[in-house]
Write a protein that holds these residues in place. Structure first.
Motif, mmCIF file in Angstrom:
data_model
loop_
_atom_site.group_PDB
_atom_site.id
_atom_site.type_symbol
_atom_site.label_atom_id
_atom_site.label_comp_id
_atom_site.label_asym_id
_atom_site.label_seq_id
_atom_site.Cartn_x
_atom_site.Cartn_y
_atom_site.Cartn_z
ATOM 1 N N SER A 47 5.476 2.567 -7.739
ATOM 2 C CA SER A 47 5.463 3.848 -8.592
ATOM 3 C C SER A 47 5.943 3.167 -10.229
ATOM 4 C CB SER A 47 6.408 4.589 -7.556
ATOM 5 O OG SER A 47 6.149 5.816 -8.385
ATOM 6 N N SER B 204 -4.361 9.882 -1.532
ATOM 7 C CA SER B 204 -3.516 8.857 -1.804
ATOM 8 C C SER B 204 -3.145 8.504 -3.400
ATOM 9 C CB SER B 204 -5.194 8.457 -3.054
ATOM 10 O OG SER B 204 -5.818 9.329 -3.896
ATOM 11 N N PRO B 205 -2.618 7.502 -4.079
ATOM 12 C CA PRO B 205 -1.729 7.771 -5.152
ATOM 13 C C PRO B 205 -1.794 8.461 -5.855
ATOM 14 C CG PRO B 205 -2.555 5.777 -4.394
ATOM 15 C CD PRO B 205 -3.033 6.144 -3.438
#
Length: 394
Positions: A7, A363-364
């Motif tokens: 991240s 999802s990301p």
């Protein structure tokens, strides 16, 4: 920022400009936790004349290491390079201003360094690579054009591995700024301009009423022009367009591509009808119309009739491009709230996102696994990169 593991607040392609005194001049490569440390290293890099790659492990206890306390849960890989001759940045700006495809090529060597080495002017298949200074590394790689094509199609930077002494090539597509055409300078148009300019979009305001245009209160840096022709080389255009003017002539002078959005705010049925009839066949990304759902349905029926009289059908693709009523359902009713909801909707459409709550996205969040986009002029899938995009779930 050339690579992210896990991240990160910013994504690959984010840039920062600093001077030898450690001052941040422009840009950002994090949420504010890395800029100071990166800037402090600028003098040394400029003294040696060699770029250096930095890795920040944001998963560690940064409060103890640098006093950041960011807890971003990721690893940021950066290239810090000297800029002895910034003239190539003018080429980059010109390519983006012309709204042409392009890219910047950066070599990341196998020794922990790297440098920007070339600028691509045009489409990956036919464009010209211009070396930066004496750099030529990687430009002749036969598979480079396919990787550059994938970067341009997805609008996301990518790393391209090489087989020689270089670790990789970082290919950063030059994405044109979003162009917003606001048609109708009445109540609410100013809010559209102010919010869009805060997003660094290019804005054109069009109306057939000189008095209304003259009363606009636009951002202080904006140069305004009231005329029948579009004036170029300004941040925001204000254009008078009589209803009797040839709409196609005016539209031909404005951006009309996959990063163009149009907001119809006149709230005058005949004006909206004339513009919508001219706009819907264009290959723009977004057309929004102010007004109720009932009015939108009446407009579409009238447009269908007008296009039919010209021998053109109102296609499903045209209907999908139209957003009426304009904007996301944010709940606000003021002109500023409507402008915010419309610009948020445009941002979502341009990036191919559903505009829902991020906390509910499975999802990301960022571009490593983007929501698939529909490219109107795409041909058959022809590369692994393209196939990967097509196969990804939303």
């Amino acid at each position: 920022l050339v690579q992210v593991d896990g991240s990160s607040y910013r994504q690959p392609g984010a840039r920062l400009l600093v001077d030898t005194e450690g001052r941040v001049l422009a840009g950002a490569i994090s949420g504010g936790c890395l800029e100071g440390d990166v800037a402090a290293r600028a003098a040394e890099v400029c003294a040696t004349g060699r770029g250096v790659r930095l890795m920040y492990d944001l998963r560690a206890d940064l409060e103890a290491i640098w006093g950041f306390g960011a807890a971003c849960d990721g690893i940021a890989h950066l290239l810090l390079e000297p800029l002895p001759d910034p003239s190539w940045l003018a080429d980059v700006d010109a390519i983006r201003s012309r709204r042409q495809n392009g890219a910047v090529l950066t070599v990341l060597d196998g020794h922990g360094g790297g440098s920007s080495c070339a600028v691509l002017d045009g489409d990956a298949a036919t464009g010209t690579w211009r070396p930066i200074g004496n750099q030529v590394h990687g430009i002749a790689a036969p598979e480079l054009r396919e990787s550059a094509r994938a970067a341009q199609r997805t609008a996301h930077p990518l790393l391209h591995d090489l087989c020689d002494d270089a670790a990789a090539l970082f290919i950063e597509p030059l994405v044109a700024p979003i162009a917003l055409h606001v048609i109708g300078a009445g109540r609410g148009a100013e809010a559209f301009v102010h919010i869009a300019r805060a997003m660094e979009w290019e804005v054109t305001v069009i109306d057939h009423r000189p008095a209304v245009l003259a009363e606009l209160h636009l951002p202080i840096e904006v140069t305004t022009h009231v005329a029948t022709d579009v004036v170029t080389h300004v941040v925001t255009h204000v254009v008078r367009a009589d209803q009797t003017d040839a709409f196609q002539t005016l539209l031909a002078s404005l951006p009309q591509d996959g990063r163009t959005a149009i907001a119809l705010l006149s709230h005058i049925f005949d004006v909206d009808l004339a513009w919508l009839t001219a706009l819907l066949p264009l290959p723009v990304a977004y057309i929004g119309v102010l007004g109720s759902r009932t009015r939108a349905s009446q407009l579409l029926d009238a447009v269908d009739t007008a296009l039919g009289a010209r021998g053109t059908a109102l296609t499903e693709r045209m209907r999908h491009r139209l957003h009426a009523p304009i904007g996301l359902d944010l709940g606000g009713e003021s002109p500023a709230s409507i402008a915010l909801s419309a610009i948020a909707e445009i941002e979502a459409v341009i990036h191919g996102r559903p505009a829902g709550f991020l906390r509910e996205r499975q999802s990301p969040i960022h571009a490593r696994t983007p929501t698939p986009r529909v490219f109107e002029h795409d041909g058959p899938v022809s590369s692994k990169c393209d196939a990967g995009l097509a196969d990804r779930p939303a």
